[in-house]
Motif scaffolding. Structure first.
Motif, short mmCIF file in Angstrom:
data_model
loop_
_atom_site.label_atom_id
_atom_site.label_comp_id
_atom_site.label_asym_id
_atom_site.label_seq_id
_atom_site.Cartn_x
_atom_site.Cartn_y
_atom_site.Cartn_z
N ILE A 79 0.87 -1.00 -0.03
CA ILE A 79 0.10 -0.03 -0.02
C ILE A 79 0.83 1.29 -0.08
O ILE A 79 1.96 1.36 0.77
CB ILE A 79 -0.86 0.12 1.12
N VAL A 80 0.58 2.21 -0.94
CA VAL A 80 1.40 3.24 -1.10
C VAL A 80 0.47 4.53 -1.13
O VAL A 80 -0.73 4.40 -1.15
CB VAL A 80 2.48 3.37 -2.23
N SER A 81 0.93 5.63 -1.13
CA SER A 81 0.29 6.96 -1.15
C SER A 81 -0.13 7.19 -2.71
O SER A 81 -1.05 8.08 -2.90
CB SER A 81 0.98 8.16 -0.52
N GLY A 82 0.65 6.79 -3.56
CA GLY A 82 0.30 7.13 -4.89
C GLY A 82 1.42 6.88 -5.95
O GLY A 82 2.26 6.14 -5.49
N ILE A 83 1.09 6.98 -7.33
CA ILE A 83 2.22 6.50 -8.14
C ILE A 83 3.67 7.29 -7.83
O ILE A 83 4.52 6.53 -7.91
CB ILE A 83 1.55 7.09 -9.63
N ARG A 84 3.71 8.47 -7.38
CA ARG A 84 4.82 8.79 -7.16
C ARG A 84 5.61 8.19 -6.04
O ARG A 84 7.03 8.29 -6.04
CB ARG A 84 4.80 10.35 -6.94
N GLN A 85 5.07 8.03 -5.01
CA GLN A 85 5.73 7.29 -4.04
C GLN A 85 6.08 5.92 -4.45
O GLN A 85 7.29 5.25 -4.13
CB GLN A 85 4.74 7.04 -2.72
N ALA A 86 5.32 5.23 -5.40
CA ALA A 86 5.74 3.85 -5.90
C ALA A 86 6.73 4.24 -6.52
O ALA A 86 7.75 3.33 -6.72
CB ALA A 86 4.39 3.18 -6.80
N VAL A 87 6.82 5.27 -7.41
CA VAL A 87 8.04 5.28 -8.32
C VAL A 87 9.46 5.67 -7.25
O VAL A 87 10.63 5.16 -7.55
CB VAL A 87 7.92 6.70 -9.29
N ASP A 88 9.23 6.29 -6.49
CA ASP A 88 10.28 6.75 -5.40
C ASP A 88 10.95 5.50 -4.80
O ASP A 88 11.99 5.34 -4.93
CB ASP A 88 9.81 7.83 -4.36
N LEU A 89 9.93 4.56 -4.27
CA LEU A 89 10.54 3.34 -3.73
C LEU A 89 10.97 2.55 -4.86
O LEU A 89 12.37 2.01 -4.48
CB LEU A 89 9.40 2.53 -3.18
N THR A 90 10.66 2.45 -5.89
CA THR A 90 10.99 1.71 -6.95
C THR A 90 12.58 2.25 -7.30
O THR A 90 13.68 1.29 -7.40
CB THR A 90 10.21 1.76 -8.16
N CYS A 91 12.72 3.49 -7.16
CA CYS A 91 14.12 4.25 -7.86
C CYS A 91 15.00 3.73 -6.60
O CYS A 91 16.27 3.62 -6.85
CB CYS A 91 14.02 5.59 -7.93
N ARG A 92 14.59 3.98 -5.35
CA ARG A 92 15.66 3.83 -4.31
C ARG A 92 16.06 2.27 -4.16
O ARG A 92 17.24 2.18 -3.79
CB ARG A 92 15.00 4.26 -2.81
N LEU A 93 15.20 1.60 -4.67
CA LEU A 93 15.51 0.12 -4.48
C LEU A 93 16.29 -0.45 -5.64
O LEU A 93 17.19 -1.27 -5.48
CB LEU A 93 14.17 -0.53 -4.28
N LEU A 94 16.03 -0.06 -6.75
CA LEU A 94 16.57 -0.70 -7.98
C LEU A 94 17.50 0.15 -8.82
O LEU A 94 18.17 -0.32 -9.71
CB LEU A 94 15.37 -1.07 -8.98
N LEU A 95 17.62 1.71 -8.47
CA LEU A 95 18.71 2.46 -9.32
C LEU A 95 19.79 2.83 -8.54
O LEU A 95 19.50 3.26 -7.36
CB LEU A 95 17.77 3.59 -9.72
N ASP A 96 21.04 2.84 -9.40
CA ASP A 96 21.96 3.51 -8.64
C ASP A 96 22.10 4.80 -9.51
O ASP A 96 21.59 5.08 -10.50
CB ASP A 96 23.30 2.65 -9.04
N SER A 97 22.87 5.88 -8.56
CA SER A 97 22.93 7.05 -9.43
C SER A 97 23.49 7.12 -10.95
O SER A 97 24.68 6.44 -10.89
CB SER A 97 23.86 7.93 -8.37
N GLY A 98 22.95 7.81 -11.76
CA GLY A 98 23.39 7.80 -13.24
C GLY A 98 22.55 6.72 -14.05
O GLY A 98 22.67 6.34 -15.29
N ASP A 99 21.78 5.65 -13.37
CA ASP A 99 21.27 4.67 -14.30
C ASP A 99 20.30 5.38 -15.12
O ASP A 99 19.53 5.91 -14.74
CB ASP A 99 20.61 3.38 -13.37
N LYS A 100 20.18 4.60 -16.30
CA LYS A 100 19.25 5.20 -17.17
C LYS A 100 17.94 4.66 -17.07
O LYS A 100 17.76 3.39 -16.83
CB LYS A 100 19.67 5.00 -18.76
#
Length: 498
Positions: free
Chosen positions: A201-222
C-alpha cells in the motif's frame, strides 16, 4: 473524563512566585509577547479569566489585572456577552512589521537536485478548482456521487472497537485484509496473478516510483520514460539520481526500438501501456512483447502505471502488461484515489515475487508504514461489492460526459479544434486543425482560453525540449457538470474567434 487543556497549556505560560515581578505583570508580559509574536492571532478568543486562573494555578484577580492592563493598552478588546479577544489593530505592530508579516521569506539554500523536483511541479498545469464553471483541465474526477454516508458507516464500524492490528499497525506492506482484497480484485479485473504479500500500500504513483528508484537504481542509471508523459514520474526518477531517457510515444505506444537505440542498457522503463497519459494511446501487443523481451535480456525492470484502467467504455478490458510477464520483471502500480476521491491518497504497488520482501523492507525504512485510518473501511468497501458498484456508476457518468464534450466541440469549434472519441480515460486531446491556431502554439491558445474564464491544458506542457513537441489541447471531462459543456465550448469558440 479529564478536563481539556486550554490556551494556558498551549502557550506554555510560566508563572513563578519566586521571581521578583508581580504575578499579574508576568502574565501580562507573556500574553503581550504571545500577541506580538503571532502565537495569539488577531481576533482570537482568550479563555475566561476563571478558566485561565485554574490552568495556571493563580488567583482570578491576578488574571483580571493582566487583562485590564492589556485592554487599556489596546492589545485586547471586550465583546459584550461573548468574551475577551485579541484586538484587530495592535498598537506595537509598526507598519514595517506589518509588511514583514506578509512578505515572502527569502528562499532557503536548497540542494542543487531540488531544482528537479521544483521543475517537475512547475511543468504541471494544475487548474484552480474554483474555475470549474467551466473547467476542462485533465486529471480530475467527479467525487460528488461517491457514497459518503456508506463510507462514514464503514469508517465508524472499523473504529468503534478497533482491533490491535488496526490501532498498532506495524506492517510496512499495509493492512493485510486490504492487500488480500486488492490481490483478489486484480486477479479478477486485470488478470494479474499475485499474492497479498506481493502487494504494497502506497500513497500514490509518485511514492511507488520513489520506492522503486531507491531500491533498483544506482545514481546515473538510465531510465526510459514516455515522451510526452506525466511530469511527476520523471521528476521523481531524476530526483532519485536516475538519468532520464525520453522515448517517443506513437499510435502503438512507447517506441521500444527507439529506446533500444538510445539506451539499450537502461535499468528501468516506466510506461502506461493500457492508456498512455496524456495521449491516450494503447500499447500494441507486439510492443508489449518487445518491451518484456528487452527487460529479460537486459535484466532491466518495467514499471507499469495502470492509473485509470477501470474507466473503459467500449470493448473488452485490456490485459495488463504484468499479466504477460513470465520473468518477474514488471512492477505494477495502480491508484484508488481516481476511483473514489482524490484526498484518499491510497494506491498500491504489486512487486515481482522475488522483490516483495525487499520492497516491504525499503518501505519500513523510508516511511515505516502507511496510515491505517482508512484502510479497514477500504478493505470492506472492496469485499462487500461497493467498489464494483461505484465503478459501474462512474463509468456510465464519464461515458456520457465524453459524448457531451464531443457534441459541444462539434457544434462550436467548426472543425478547427478536432476531438475524437476514446474508448477509455478521463480526458480527450483536441488537435489544432486550424493553421492559424497551430502557428500560435497550444500554450498561447490555452492562455487566450484562460482569459475567457475557461481552463484547458496545452499538450506541449507534458513534452520536453523544443524540437518535435506535440501540440494540442487537453480537455478533461470527468469533473465537468453535464450542463457546462455547451457554455464552455461556446466560450472557447468566442475567445479564439472560431
Amino acid at each position: 473524563m479529564a478536563r481539556p487543556a486550554g490556551i494556558g497549556s498551549l502557550l506554555d505560560i510560566a508563572i513563578d512566585e519566586r521571581v521578583g515581578a508581580p504575578l499579574f505583570h508576568q502574565l501580562y508580559a507573556q500574553l503581550r509577547q504571545a500577541i506580538l509574536s503571532g502565537r495569539l492571532r488577531r481576533g482570537e478568543k482568550l479563555p475566561a479569566s476563571r478558566t485561565l486562573a485554574q490552568e495556571l494555578g493563580i488567583s482570578r484577580n491576578t488574571v483580571l489585572g493582566a487583562f485590564e492592563q492589556l485592554l487599556s493598552e489596546g492589545y485586547l478588546v471586550m465583546r459584550g456577552g461573548s468574551g475577551t479577544y485579541v484586538a484587530g489593530d495592535l498598537p506595537d505592530l509598526r507598519p514595517e512589521q506589518a509588511r514583514a508579516e506578509s512578505a515572502v521569506a527569502p528562499p532557503p539554500e536548497l540542494a542543487r537536485r531540488s531544482a528537479i523536483l521544483l521543475a517537475g511541479q512547475r511543468t504541471r498545469v494544475p487548474p484552480a478548482r474554483s474555475t470549474l464553471a467551466p473547467c476542462f483541465a485533465p486529471g480530475f474526477i467527479d467525487s460528488s456521487d461517491f457514497p459518503y454516508p456508506l463510507w462514514s458507516r464503514l469508517l465508524a464500524k472499523s473504529w468503534r472497537q478497533p482491533s490491535r492490528a488496526i490501532v498498532d499497525g506495524g506492517d510496512p506492506g499495509g493492512y493485510p485484509p486490504l492487500r488480500q482484497a486488492i490481490a483478489d480484485y486484480l486477479r479478477q479485473a486485470r488478470g494479474i496473478d499475485c499474492a497479498p504479500d506481493d502487494v504494497l500500500i502506497v500513497s500514490g504513483i509518485r511514492q511507488a516510483v520513489d520506492l522503486t528508484c531507491r531500491l533498483l537504481l544506482d545514481s546515473g542509471d538510465k531510465v526510459w520514460v514516455e515522451r510526452p508523459g506525466f511530469p511527476g514520474i520523471g521528476a521523481a526518477i531524476a530526483a532519485s539520481g536516475g538519468s532520464l531517457v525520453h522515448v517517443s510515444v506513437d499510435e502503438e505506444g512507447l517506441d521500444v526500438a527507439e529506446g533500444l537505440r538510445r539506451a539499450p542498457k537502461a535499468r528501468l522503463a516506466c510506461v502506461a501501456p493500457s492508456h498512455q497519459y496524456p495521449l491516450g494511446v494503447v500499447m500494441s501487443l507486439q510492443r508489449r512483447l518487445s518491451l518484456l523481451a528487452w527487460a529479460r535480456a537486459a535484466k532491466a525492470w518495467v514499471l507499469e502505471d495502470d492509473y485509470d484502467s477501470e474507466f473503459r467504455y467500449a470493448g473488452r478490458p485490456l490485459a495488463a502488461l504484468r499479466s504477460l510477464d513470465g520473468d518477474g520483471r514488471v512492477i505494477y502500480v495502480g491508484t484508488l484515489s481516481k476511483l473514489l476521491f482524490p484526498s484518499l491518497r491510497i494506491g498500491y504497488l504489486v512487486a515481482p515475487r522475488a522483490l516483495a520482501a525487499a520492497f516491504r523492507s525499503a518501505r519500513a525504512v523510508v516511511d515505516d508504514q502507511p496510515a491505517m485510518a482508512t484502510q479497514p473501511a477500504l478493505a470492506e468497501f472492496f469485499t462487500s461489492g461497493h467498489l464494483a458498484a461505484h465503478v459501474r456508476r462512474m463509468r456510465q457518468t464519464y461515458a456520457r460526459r465524453q459524448q457531451l464534450l464531443l457534441q459541444a466541440a462539434e457544434r462550436h469549434f467548426g472543425g478547427k479544434i478536432v476531438l475524437s472519441p476514446d474508448a477509455a480515460g478521463l480526458h480527450l486531446v483536441g488537435r489544432l486543425a486550424d493553421p492559424a491556431l497551430r502557428r500560435q502554439g497550444d500554450a498561447k491558445v490555452a492562455e487566450k482560453i484562460a482569459a475567457a474564464g475557461v481552463t484547458v491544458s496545452p499538450l506541449s506542457a507534458y513534452d520536453v525540449g523544443e524540437a518535435g513537441k506535440r501540440d494540442g489541447l487537453m480537455f478533461g471531462y470527468a469533473a465537468v457538470p453535464d450542463g457546462k459543456f455547451q457554455p464552455g465550448a461556446r466560450a472557447i469558440a468566442a475567445a479564439l474567434g472560431l
